[in-house]
Design a protein around this motif. Structure first.
Motif, PDB file in Angstrom:
ATOM      1  N   VAL A  18      -1.696 -14.272   2.004  1.00 57.17           N
ATOM      2  CA  VAL A  18      -1.316 -13.072   2.740  1.00 57.17           C
ATOM      3  C   VAL A  18      -0.682 -12.027   1.822  1.00 57.17           C
ATOM      4  CG1 VAL A  18       0.208 -12.156   4.528  1.00 57.17           C
ATOM      5  CG2 VAL A  18      -1.057 -14.277   4.934  1.00 57.17           C
ATOM      6  N   CYS A  19       0.256 -12.442   1.000  1.00 51.67           N
ATOM      7  CA  CYS A  19       1.000 -11.462   0.196  1.00 51.67           C
ATOM      8  C   CYS A  19       0.142 -10.779  -0.875  1.00 51.67           C
ATOM      9  CB  CYS A  19       2.231 -12.118  -0.421  1.00 51.67           C
ATOM     10  SG  CYS A  19       3.500 -12.521   0.813  1.00 51.67           S
ATOM     11  N   PRO A  20      -0.693 -11.508  -1.625  1.00 53.46           N
ATOM     12  CA  PRO A  20      -1.568 -10.793  -2.568  1.00 53.46           C
ATOM     13  C   PRO A  20      -2.539  -9.838  -1.866  1.00 53.46           C
ATOM     14  CG  PRO A  20      -1.397 -13.085  -3.205  1.00 53.46           C
ATOM     15  CD  PRO A  20      -0.731 -12.965  -1.870  1.00 53.46           C
ATOM     16  N   LEU A  21      -3.086 -10.262  -0.718  1.00 59.91           N
ATOM     17  CA  LEU A  21      -3.976  -9.351   0.018  1.00 59.91           C
ATOM     18  C   LEU A  21      -3.215  -8.128   0.509  1.00 59.91           C
ATOM     19  CD1 LEU A  21      -6.143 -11.847   2.113  1.00 59.91           C
ATOM     20  CD2 LEU A  21      -6.850 -10.525   0.106  1.00 59.91           C
ATOM     21  N   GLY A  22      -2.002  -8.349   1.019  1.00 58.43           N
ATOM     22  CA  GLY A  22      -1.186  -7.232   1.471  1.00 58.43           C
ATOM     23  C   GLY A  22      -0.827  -6.293   0.329  1.00 58.43           C
ATOM     24  N   THR A  23      -0.533  -6.853  -0.831  1.00 62.59           N
ATOM     25  CA  THR A  23      -0.224  -6.045  -2.010  1.00 62.59           C
ATOM     26  C   THR A  23      -1.388  -5.133  -2.368  1.00 62.59           C
ATOM     27  OG1 THR A  23       1.316  -7.668  -2.925  1.00 62.59           O
ATOM     28  CG2 THR A  23       0.256  -6.175  -4.491  1.00 62.59           C
ATOM     29  N   ILE A  24      -2.595  -5.682  -2.358  1.00 62.42           N
ATOM     30  CA  ILE A  24      -3.788  -4.903  -2.701  1.00 62.42           C
ATOM     31  C   ILE A  24      -4.012  -3.797  -1.678  1.00 62.42           C
ATOM     32  CG2 ILE A  24      -6.306  -5.023  -2.869  1.00 62.42           C
ATOM     33  CD1 ILE A  24      -5.898  -7.838  -4.108  1.00 62.42           C
ATOM     34  N   VAL A  25      -3.845  -4.110  -0.403  1.00 63.87           N
ATOM     35  CA  VAL A  25      -4.063  -3.098   0.636  1.00 63.87           C
ATOM     36  C   VAL A  25      -3.054  -1.962   0.521  1.00 63.87           C
ATOM     37  CG1 VAL A  25      -3.906  -2.687   3.131  1.00 63.87           C
ATOM     38  CG2 VAL A  25      -5.238  -4.606   2.261  1.00 63.87           C
ATOM     39  N   VAL A  26      -1.793  -2.288   0.268  1.00 63.21           N
ATOM     40  CA  VAL A  26      -0.769  -1.248   0.117  1.00 63.21           C
ATOM     41  C   VAL A  26      -1.078  -0.364  -1.097  1.00 63.21           C
ATOM     42  CG1 VAL A  26       1.665  -0.829  -0.412  1.00 63.21           C
ATOM     43  CG2 VAL A  26       1.038  -2.508   1.330  1.00 63.21           C
ATOM     44  N   ALA A  27      -1.473  -0.971  -2.210  1.00 63.57           N
ATOM     45  CA  ALA A  27      -1.812  -0.186  -3.400  1.00 63.57           C
ATOM     46  C   ALA A  27      -3.048   0.674  -3.159  1.00 63.57           C
ATOM     47  CB  ALA A  27      -2.032  -1.115  -4.595  1.00 63.57           C
ATOM     48  N   LEU A  28      -4.057   0.105  -2.497  1.00 63.95           N
ATOM     49  CA  LEU A  28      -5.272   0.866  -2.196  1.00 63.95           C
ATOM     50  C   LEU A  28      -4.962   2.034  -1.267  1.00 63.95           C
ATOM     51  CD1 LEU A  28      -8.336   1.193  -2.463  1.00 63.95           C
ATOM     52  CD2 LEU A  28      -8.592  -0.447  -0.572  1.00 63.95           C
TER      53      LEU A  28
END
Length: 315
Positions: free
Chosen positions: A55-65
């Motif tokens: 969850v956290c790595p996916l969330g990190t990518i979405v926030v950066a994108l």
């Protein structure tokens, strides 16, 4: 289809329109926005159903994108109406940056003759002697710590958040209405995001900050670490970073940053093709400020400063 205009033909056209195609709604960018928000809702809703290391790595990518999407919004996407664009892209998933303040500062940054000048360019990573002298010891320590890439990623998010709160405090004291208007949209938007995150999804505030917002901001800061350098030539101040698919997509091809500054109205998905066509010209134009990808950036500058802290022309 948009055409590349010769310099003489640009005289009556705003710099921000260079490369822009005709549209009322740019559907690829609007589709991207829908995809980002749907992914954000799905990932945060899945917080208690999937392992944190998914969850956290996916969330990190979405926030950066989403940060990259906000950049496109400052340049007139996905619609021709700035207020609509602000509503679409302006939701602060990373919590700290009021979109309208960012839009204002970023458009000022695109006055290319001022690039990297810390007294004029609001996105400069340099300082003047006067700015350095006015800083407290703690502030100086923080700026020194942010010179290597990993330092920028670790300390940058909290630093820029604190600077944003400082700007809000100054705006309240001095009655700067433009800044206050940006915060008047930003704070309710943050409240709605946190209502979804904390109440609907049941994510603790500390978990959202440390697992989504903070690392998402840190990842976004990788792009701006090497976007510009001090150089006597205006066109030699902007980088070409020939990144792989992951970083290129994450930054919506702004790794090809000289393309963006030369044609700021060009849609993000058109940058790779434009670069391929104009590569020899753009490489010479950038005074060969070319990097072979972000892996090389991490290898060389994770623990080493890339640039001097003081702008060379201020020394």
């Amino acid at each position: 289809m948009e055409t590349r205009m010769p310099p003489a033909a640009r005289a009556g056209q705003r710099k921000g329109d260079f490369g822009r195609h005709a549209y009322r709604i740019d559907w690829p960018t609007l589709t991207l926005a829908y995809g980002i928000y749907f992914s954000f809702l799905l990932i945060t809703f899945s917080y208690h159903y999937l392992p944190w290391w998914i969850v956290c790595p996916l969330g990190t990518i979405v926030v950066a994108l989403h940060g990259s999407l906000q950049h496109e919004g400052t340049h007139g996407y996905p619609t021709r109406w700035p207020a609509v664009n602000s509503f679409i892209v302006g939701w602060p998933l990373w919590l700290w940056l009021p979109y309208l303040n960012y839009r204002s500062a970023h458009l000022q940054h695109h006055i290319d003759e001022n690039l990297t000048d810390p007294s004029i360019d609001p996105e400069s990573n340099y300082l003047t002697e006067t700015q350095w002298s006015a800083m407290s010891p703690l502030h100086r320590l923080m700026r020194q710590a942010m010179r290597p890439l990993l330092g920028r990623m670790v300390f940058g998010p909290i630093y820029y958040a604190v600077m944003g709160l400082r700007d809000l405090s100054n705006a309240l004291l001095r009655g700067h209405l433009a800044i206050l208007r940006a915060w008047a949209w930003h704070l309710p938007a943050v409240a709605l995001i946190l209502y979804w995150v904390l109440v609907v999804c049941g994510i603790p505030l500390w978990a959202y900050i440390l697992g989504f917002a903070y690392p998402g901001t840190a990842l976004a800061l990788v792009r701006s670490f090497a976007e510009h350098r001090a150089h006597t030539s205006v066109t030699g101040r902007t980088v070409i970073c020939e990144a792989g698919p992951f970083w290129s997509w994450l930054f919506l091809y702004n790794n090809l940053h000289v393309v963006h500054h030369d044609e700021p109205g060009l849609a993000w998905y058109k940058r790779p093709a434009r670069y391929r066509v104009r590569k020899p010209e753009l490489t010479a134009q950038a005074e060969h400020y070319v990097m072979p990808g972000y892996r090389r950036l991490f290898e060389r500058y994770s623990f080493a400063a890339k640039e001097p802290l003081l702008h060379p022309q201020s020394e």
